[in-house]
Write an enzyme that holds these catalytic residues in place. Sequence first.
Site, short mmCIF file in Angstrom:
data_model
loop_
_atom_site.label_atom_id
_atom_site.label_comp_id
_atom_site.label_asym_id
_atom_site.label_seq_id
_atom_site.Cartn_x
_atom_site.Cartn_y
_atom_site.Cartn_z
N PHE A 118 32.75 92.77 0.70
CA PHE A 118 31.68 91.77 0.72
C PHE A 118 31.57 91.15 2.12
O PHE A 118 32.59 90.92 2.77
CB PHE A 118 32.01 90.70 -0.33
CG PHE A 118 30.88 89.78 -0.65
CD1 PHE A 118 29.87 90.16 -1.53
CD2 PHE A 118 30.80 88.52 -0.07
CE1 PHE A 118 28.82 89.30 -1.83
CE2 PHE A 118 29.75 87.65 -0.36
CZ PHE A 118 28.76 88.05 -1.25
N ASP A 160 40.55 89.73 -3.48
CA ASP A 160 39.30 89.03 -3.78
C ASP A 160 38.93 89.44 -5.22
O ASP A 160 38.70 90.61 -5.50
CB ASP A 160 38.21 89.46 -2.78
CG ASP A 160 36.89 88.74 -3.03
OD1 ASP A 160 36.61 88.38 -4.18
OD2 ASP A 160 36.12 88.59 -2.05
N TYR A 214 31.40 81.18 -10.49
CA TYR A 214 29.99 81.10 -10.95
C TYR A 214 29.48 82.46 -11.43
O TYR A 214 28.35 82.57 -11.86
CB TYR A 214 29.08 80.54 -9.85
CG TYR A 214 29.21 81.20 -8.50
CD1 TYR A 214 28.55 82.40 -8.23
CD2 TYR A 214 29.97 80.63 -7.50
CE1 TYR A 214 28.66 83.01 -7.00
CE2 TYR A 214 30.10 81.23 -6.25
CZ TYR A 214 29.44 82.43 -6.01
OH TYR A 214 29.57 83.04 -4.79
N LYS A 215 30.32 83.51 -11.32
CA LYS A 215 29.91 84.84 -11.78
C LYS A 215 30.30 84.98 -13.25
O LYS A 215 29.66 84.41 -14.12
CB LYS A 215 30.50 85.91 -10.86
CG LYS A 215 29.85 85.82 -9.46
CD LYS A 215 30.46 86.71 -8.41
CE LYS A 215 29.68 86.54 -7.09
NZ LYS A 215 30.36 87.14 -5.95
N ARG A 219 21.74 96.57 -9.25
CA ARG A 219 22.99 96.42 -9.99
C ARG A 219 22.65 95.86 -11.37
O ARG A 219 21.96 94.84 -11.48
CB ARG A 219 23.94 95.46 -9.29
CG ARG A 219 24.48 95.97 -7.97
CD ARG A 219 25.58 95.07 -7.43
NE ARG A 219 25.15 93.67 -7.34
CZ ARG A 219 25.92 92.68 -6.86
NH1 ARG A 219 27.14 92.92 -6.46
NH2 ARG A 219 25.45 91.46 -6.81
C1 LIG Z 1 30.18 86.71 -4.62
C2 LIG Z 1 31.28 87.09 -3.72
C3 LIG Z 1 31.77 86.22 -2.75
C4 LIG Z 1 31.08 84.90 -2.53
O1 LIG Z 1 31.76 83.97 -1.77
P1 LIG Z 1 31.20 82.47 -1.73
O2 LIG Z 1 32.04 81.78 -0.76
O3 LIG Z 1 31.30 81.94 -3.13
O4 LIG Z 1 29.77 82.52 -1.34
C5 LIG Z 1 32.87 86.63 -2.01
N1 LIG Z 1 33.44 87.84 -2.21
C6 LIG Z 1 32.96 88.71 -3.11
C7 LIG Z 1 33.61 90.04 -3.31
C8 LIG Z 1 31.86 88.37 -3.88
O5 LIG Z 1 31.37 89.23 -4.77
#
Ligand SMILES: *Cc1c(COP(=O)(O)O)cnc(C)c1O
Length: 424
Positions: free
Chosen positions: A131, A208, A233-234, A382
């Site tokens: 990401f 992560d 939040y996911k 997705r």
């Molecule tokens: C959604 C996501 C993030 C998001 O990070 P935020 O700091 O909450 O914006 C980070 N890593 C991965 C793999 C994600 O899917």
Amino acid sequence: MTTPTPAARASALDAADPLARFHDEFVQADDVVAYLDGNSLGRPTRAAAERLARFTSEEWGARLIRGWDESWYELPLTLGDRIGATVLGAAAGQTFVGESTTVVMYKLIRAALDLPAIAGRDEIVVDSGNFPTDRYLLEGIAAERGKTLVWIHPSVEGGVEPGDVAGAVSERTALVLLSHVAYRSGFVTDAAEVTRLVHDAGALVLWDLCHSAGALDVRLDEWGADLAAGCTYKYLNGGPGSPAFGYVRRELVDVLAQPVQGWMGADRPFDMGPAYAPHAGVRRFLSGTPTIVSMLAMQSMLDLVAEAGIGAVRAKSVALTEFAVELVDELLVPRGVRLTSPRDADRRGSHVTIDHPAFERAIPLLWERGVVPDFRRPEGIRLGLSPLSTSFAEVALGVGAVRDALVELTADRGGTPTERAAAV
Ligand SMILES: *Cc1c(COP(=O)(O)O)cnc(C)c1O
């Protein structure tokens, strides 16, 4: 005998689903018939709506400043333990709720690199499919601390394999940062095996878990993971911007020093002392005043996940993605769509990614029809399937709507030459 229609198969699957009753525990939007983006933003639970209202009147409204002593001060740690026990396979005292995933990871990465046993090592391993925030963070930290990034380059459909990690780590490796589930393809990395390989090289690993927490059966303690962080939040339905959790293996908790030295992570914060000293235990990873209001909704989702059991949640996730892949093969592959997620359910998280050059133009049509998947440039959709809130019927409606949109966009004069060539 003719094959039953996708809708008929979906309704049979919903009827046989032991977790089907959870579908009604979520707030529904009138204009949405298929919500397939729970991997980016989970739906609110009905209980969360009530909890938020009750909090305003009964806790914040009635307890006022006393609320801090009564429960808010401890909430980042009590909620951390609850997340650990419910979805991370983590015993108490190792998990906290902090800021965004980005900021929590920054703190953990910096803390790891400053560990005396690691500080002499100069390489950090990461993959180019990770990401953006993970990659950007490491670019910045590497510049800040004089480290070199060592890149693994996974395929579009796949992700990081243990062999890739074995080839990238050495006595120079300080830290390996990987996503357990690849955000694009949904590929699941063998975390136990990779953790072992990283430890053999004498390095630390940070997982992560943004696309894992609440959907997969994560076993941080069992894996021997050093550090982890992930979104709430996911699949934990904490609402837009709800704070991330961080995990630090018990043996590391009191030896790591994190860089954002705020009063909320300090020893005896209310002494207002002249100099910072870290609090004992996982509290030291906190920095400023915790975002209590943003920690409310996820508690209601954790209630539901605990009731269902994470094993059953993962089983439903597998069933949903298996059904989605089956429909993609049947309805979309003949129209030139490519499946870019693993076919093996054991190697796949809770979303299914499909690619087609016309998808960017399909998204507005889908939204108009109440079908809400996720789009990733240049041409990926997705289908995010959130085990407790997504029904099989939504999967059938969603994939059917993608097919219809493709038919319209690639018919006759529609579409670019590449799109017409891709469509059968
Ligand atoms: C959604 C996501 C993030 C998001 O990070 P935020 O700091 O909450 O914006 C980070 N890593 C991965 C793999 C994600 O899917």
